[in-house]
Design a protein around this motif. Sequence first.
Motif, PDB file in Angstrom:
ATOM      1  N   MET A   1       0.832  -1.210   0.000  1.00 13.52           N
ATOM      2  CA  MET A   1       0.000   0.000   0.000  1.00 13.52           C
ATOM      3  C   MET A   1       0.869   1.264   0.000  1.00 13.52           C
ATOM      4  N   LEU A   2       1.964   1.190   0.775  1.00 11.01           N
ATOM      5  CA  LEU A   2       2.865   2.342   0.817  1.00 11.01           C
ATOM      6  C   LEU A   2       3.541   2.555  -0.530  1.00 11.01           C
ATOM      7  N   ALA A   3       3.849   1.461  -1.229  1.00  9.63           N
ATOM      8  CA  ALA A   3       4.459   1.566  -2.558  1.00  9.63           C
ATOM      9  C   ALA A   3       3.512   2.249  -3.538  1.00  9.63           C
ATOM     10  N   LEU A   4       2.213   1.944  -3.425  1.00 13.84           N
ATOM     11  CA  LEU A   4       1.230   2.590  -4.299  1.00 13.84           C
ATOM     12  C   LEU A   4       1.178   4.092  -4.034  1.00 13.84           C
ATOM     13  N   VAL A   5       1.184   4.476  -2.749  1.00 14.58           N
ATOM     14  CA  VAL A   5       1.183   5.899  -2.406  1.00 14.58           C
ATOM     15  C   VAL A   5       2.454   6.567  -2.905  1.00 14.58           C
ATOM     16  N   PHE A   6       3.593   5.864  -2.787  1.00 18.65           N
ATOM     17  CA  PHE A   6       4.873   6.383  -3.279  1.00 18.65           C
ATOM     18  C   PHE A   6       4.783   6.755  -4.754  1.00 18.65           C
ATOM     19  N   VAL A   7       4.230   5.865  -5.573  1.00 20.65           N
ATOM     20  CA  VAL A   7       4.106   6.145  -7.010  1.00 20.65           C
ATOM     21  C   VAL A   7       3.135   7.305  -7.243  1.00 20.65           C
ATOM     22  N   ASN A   8       2.055   7.362  -6.460  1.00 15.73           N
ATOM     23  CA  ASN A   8       1.137   8.501  -6.573  1.00 15.73           C
ATOM     24  C   ASN A   8       1.878   9.825  -6.390  1.00 15.73           C
ATOM     25  N   VAL A   9       2.768   9.862  -5.386  1.00 15.89           N
ATOM     26  CA  VAL A   9       3.512  11.085  -5.092  1.00 15.89           C
ATOM     27  C   VAL A   9       4.469  11.419  -6.237  1.00 15.89           C
ATOM     28  N   VAL A  10       5.116  10.393  -6.801  1.00 18.19           N
ATOM     29  CA  VAL A  10       6.006  10.629  -7.944  1.00 18.19           C
ATOM     30  C   VAL A  10       5.241  11.298  -9.081  1.00 18.19           C
ATOM     31  N   ILE A  11       4.078  10.750  -9.416  1.00 19.57           N
ATOM     32  CA  ILE A  11       3.284  11.307 -10.512  1.00 19.57           C
ATOM     33  C   ILE A  11       2.751  12.690 -10.149  1.00 19.57           C
ATOM     34  N   ASN A  12       2.344  12.845  -8.901  1.00 18.94           N
ATOM     35  CA  ASN A  12       1.873  14.131  -8.404  1.00 18.94           C
ATOM     36  C   ASN A  12       2.902  15.222  -8.683  1.00 18.94           C
ATOM     37  N   TYR A  13       4.158  14.942  -8.355  1.00 19.27           N
ATOM     38  CA  TYR A  13       5.195  15.960  -8.513  1.00 19.27           C
ATOM     39  C   TYR A  13       5.707  16.078  -9.934  1.00 19.27           C
ATOM     40  N   LEU A  14       5.596  15.034 -10.726  1.00 21.51           N
ATOM     41  CA  LEU A  14       5.915  15.175 -12.147  1.00 21.51           C
ATOM     42  C   LEU A  14       4.983  16.193 -12.795  1.00 21.51           C
ATOM     43  N   ASP A  15       3.723  16.128 -12.419  1.00 21.51           N
ATOM     44  CA  ASP A  15       2.743  17.034 -13.018  1.00 21.51           C
ATOM     45  C   ASP A  15       2.788  18.432 -12.418  1.00 21.51           C
ATOM     46  N   ARG A  16       3.473  18.581 -11.275  1.00 18.67           N
ATOM     47  CA  ARG A  16       3.709  19.917 -10.740  1.00 18.67           C
ATOM     48  C   ARG A  16       4.929  20.573 -11.391  1.00 18.67           C
ATOM     49  N   THR A  17       5.927  19.757 -11.718  1.00 21.71           N
ATOM     50  CA  THR A  17       7.223  20.312 -12.131  1.00 21.71           C
ATOM     51  C   THR A  17       7.498  20.233 -13.629  1.00 21.71           C
ATOM     52  N   ASN A  18       6.638  19.551 -14.386  1.00 19.97           N
ATOM     53  CA  ASN A  18       6.891  19.506 -15.821  1.00 19.97           C
ATOM     54  C   ASN A  18       6.912  20.916 -16.419  1.00 19.97           C
ATOM     55  N   LEU A  19       6.138  21.816 -15.832  1.00 20.15           N
ATOM     56  CA  LEU A  19       6.145  23.201 -16.304  1.00 20.15           C
ATOM     57  C   LEU A  19       7.503  23.860 -16.093  1.00 20.15           C
ATOM     58  N   ALA A  20       8.163  23.531 -14.970  1.00 20.69           N
ATOM     59  CA  ALA A  20       9.488  24.100 -14.705  1.00 20.69           C
ATOM     60  C   ALA A  20      10.485  23.680 -15.779  1.00 20.69           C
ATOM     61  N   VAL A  21      10.404  22.418 -16.216  1.00 18.72           N
ATOM     62  CA  VAL A  21      11.288  21.930 -17.280  1.00 18.72           C
ATOM     63  C   VAL A  21      10.950  22.606 -18.606  1.00 18.72           C
ATOM     64  N   ALA A  22       9.667  22.778 -18.856  1.00 19.05           N
ATOM     65  CA  ALA A  22       9.222  23.348 -20.126  1.00 19.05           C
ATOM     66  C   ALA A  22       9.343  24.869 -20.174  1.00 19.05           C
ATOM     67  N   ALA A  23       9.578  25.513 -19.051  1.00 17.53           N
ATOM     68  CA  ALA A  23       9.421  26.967 -18.937  1.00 17.53           C
ATOM     69  C   ALA A  23      10.257  27.763 -19.928  1.00 17.53           C
ATOM     70  N   SER A  24      11.527  27.417 -20.084  1.00 18.01           N
ATOM     71  CA  SER A  24      12.398  28.204 -20.968  1.00 18.01           C
ATOM     72  C   SER A  24      11.871  28.230 -22.395  1.00 18.01           C
ATOM     73  N   ALA A  25      11.563  27.048 -22.934  1.00 21.51           N
ATOM     74  CA  ALA A  25      11.073  26.971 -24.310  1.00 21.51           C
ATOM     75  C   ALA A  25       9.659  27.519 -24.424  1.00 21.51           C
ATOM     76  N   LEU A  26       8.820  27.161 -23.476  1.00 20.72           N
ATOM     77  CA  LEU A  26       7.425  27.581 -23.513  1.00 20.72           C
ATOM     78  C   LEU A  26       7.301  29.101 -23.409  1.00 20.72           C
ATOM     79  N   SER A  27       8.085  29.711 -22.517  1.00 24.11           N
ATOM     80  CA  SER A  27       7.984  31.160 -22.323  1.00 24.11           C
ATOM     81  C   SER A  27       8.402  31.920 -23.577  1.00 24.11           C
ATOM     82  N   LYS A  28       9.373  31.380 -24.314  1.00 26.21           N
ATOM     83  CA  LYS A  28       9.788  32.023 -25.558  1.00 26.21           C
ATOM     84  C   LYS A  28       8.699  31.908 -26.617  1.00 26.21           C
ATOM     85  N   GLU A  29       8.105  30.709 -26.746  1.00 28.81           N
ATOM     86  CA  GLU A  29       7.083  30.493 -27.773  1.00 28.81           C
ATOM     87  C   GLU A  29       5.808  31.278 -27.486  1.00 28.81           C
ATOM     88  N   LEU A  30       5.444  31.369 -26.194  1.00 30.90           N
ATOM     89  CA  LEU A  30       4.229  32.085 -25.823  1.00 30.90           C
ATOM     90  C   LEU A  30       4.501  33.534 -25.434  1.00 30.90           C
TER      91      LEU A  30
END
Length: 418
Positions: A1-30
């Motif tokens: 059960m803890l392993a399932l929550v662990f993966v939830n947290v990984v995905i949770n933070y991927l979707d929070r931080t993908n914008l940080a990775v994309a920011a340089s290119a995205l900010s120029k295009e937009l």
Amino acid sequence: MLALVFVNVVINYLDRTNLAVAASALSKELQLGPQELGYIFSAFGWSYALLQIPGGLIADRVAPRVLYAFCLITWSLATLCQAFVRGFASLFSLRLATGAFEAPSYPINNRVVTSWFPDHERASAISLYVSGQFIGLAFLTPVLVTVQYYAGWKGLFIGTGLVGIVWGLVWYLFYRDPLDHKTVNQAELDYIEEGGGLISRKQAGPAQASAWSWHNVKQVFSSRTLWGVYIGQFAVNATLWFFLTWFPTYLVQYRGLDFIKSGYLASVPFLAACAGLLLSGFVSDYLVKTGTSVSVARKTPIIAGLLLSVSIIGANYTNDTTMIIFFMALAFFGSGMALISWVFVSILSPKHLIGLTGGVFNFMGNLASIVVPIVIGYLAKEGNFNPALVFIGTLGFVGACSYIFLVGKAERVVIREK
């Protein structure tokens, strides 16, 4: 059960931080400037923070199996749709939606851990699932950078969105509460319950069904001890949200590093934060088991970590890339140590208000996700990032003082009768 929550947290933070990775290119295009980018970074936090109290109340009423599956799928759909934005307004709106659907996630995490683990194992359990945000980002940030390099920022949002949708179905298929899990025997249930775990919602008390009342909300906001951990959590999250939003942009635009190289270097502080978190959790539980008072065992790693996070200011005094990453890693190591602070929700919350208290705790802490990105955007608008790092370091010191002077004995808050 803890392993399932662990993966939830990984995905949770991927979707929070993908914008940080994309920011340089995205900010120029937009065509987004630093101040606009700061508001975009903060958009997630507006809805996420404001919905923490409702999210906590929902987490007290809806089964984690159903609620987490719903949240995973909906926030991942919002993430996927970010690939098709055309400007500031649409991107801001979708980040608001992502934050809204993620809002119940940490109150659910706390409910799951409170149900599955006795008190003396809870800090370790919390440190393990929270480490998912750092382990995932440490190893997957280079992957995200590579995906963007070959598929563009749109491909990055589509990929991370699809992963979350699939995992939402996996969670629904495999997660069960202790009383509903077919392989859990009575001895295990007794062990959890005798150790302070709340294996049944009925244990929370008869007031659970009416947890929302202005009286209960007033009590959760009127405790000096709880205010101490609220302020401390804001400080912990201030450092965290710098790394989740501005850190890649800081390396590329303000320190002149190559985009691909910055992706690999950015993973170092996340690994350091993970090490700090795991060390803190296991040391804290060890101290409890050896007879150290709960107050000392839980507060000491958090205070030490917050004081270490002040070291981020050291990056202002060097131009050497190695030393910059060293100071960043040391500060994030400290921030990671302090992230066992969620254990105080389990320790201090009135039994029938764990979800509400967790929601308020996360609301206060995640005000940093609104304030910090915007303030940094203004502080760095002239091209000088030094004031922004001083701002982050100062908040870490304030958080340490809060735990030292406001948080008293670690014991469950008792709700006074009307």
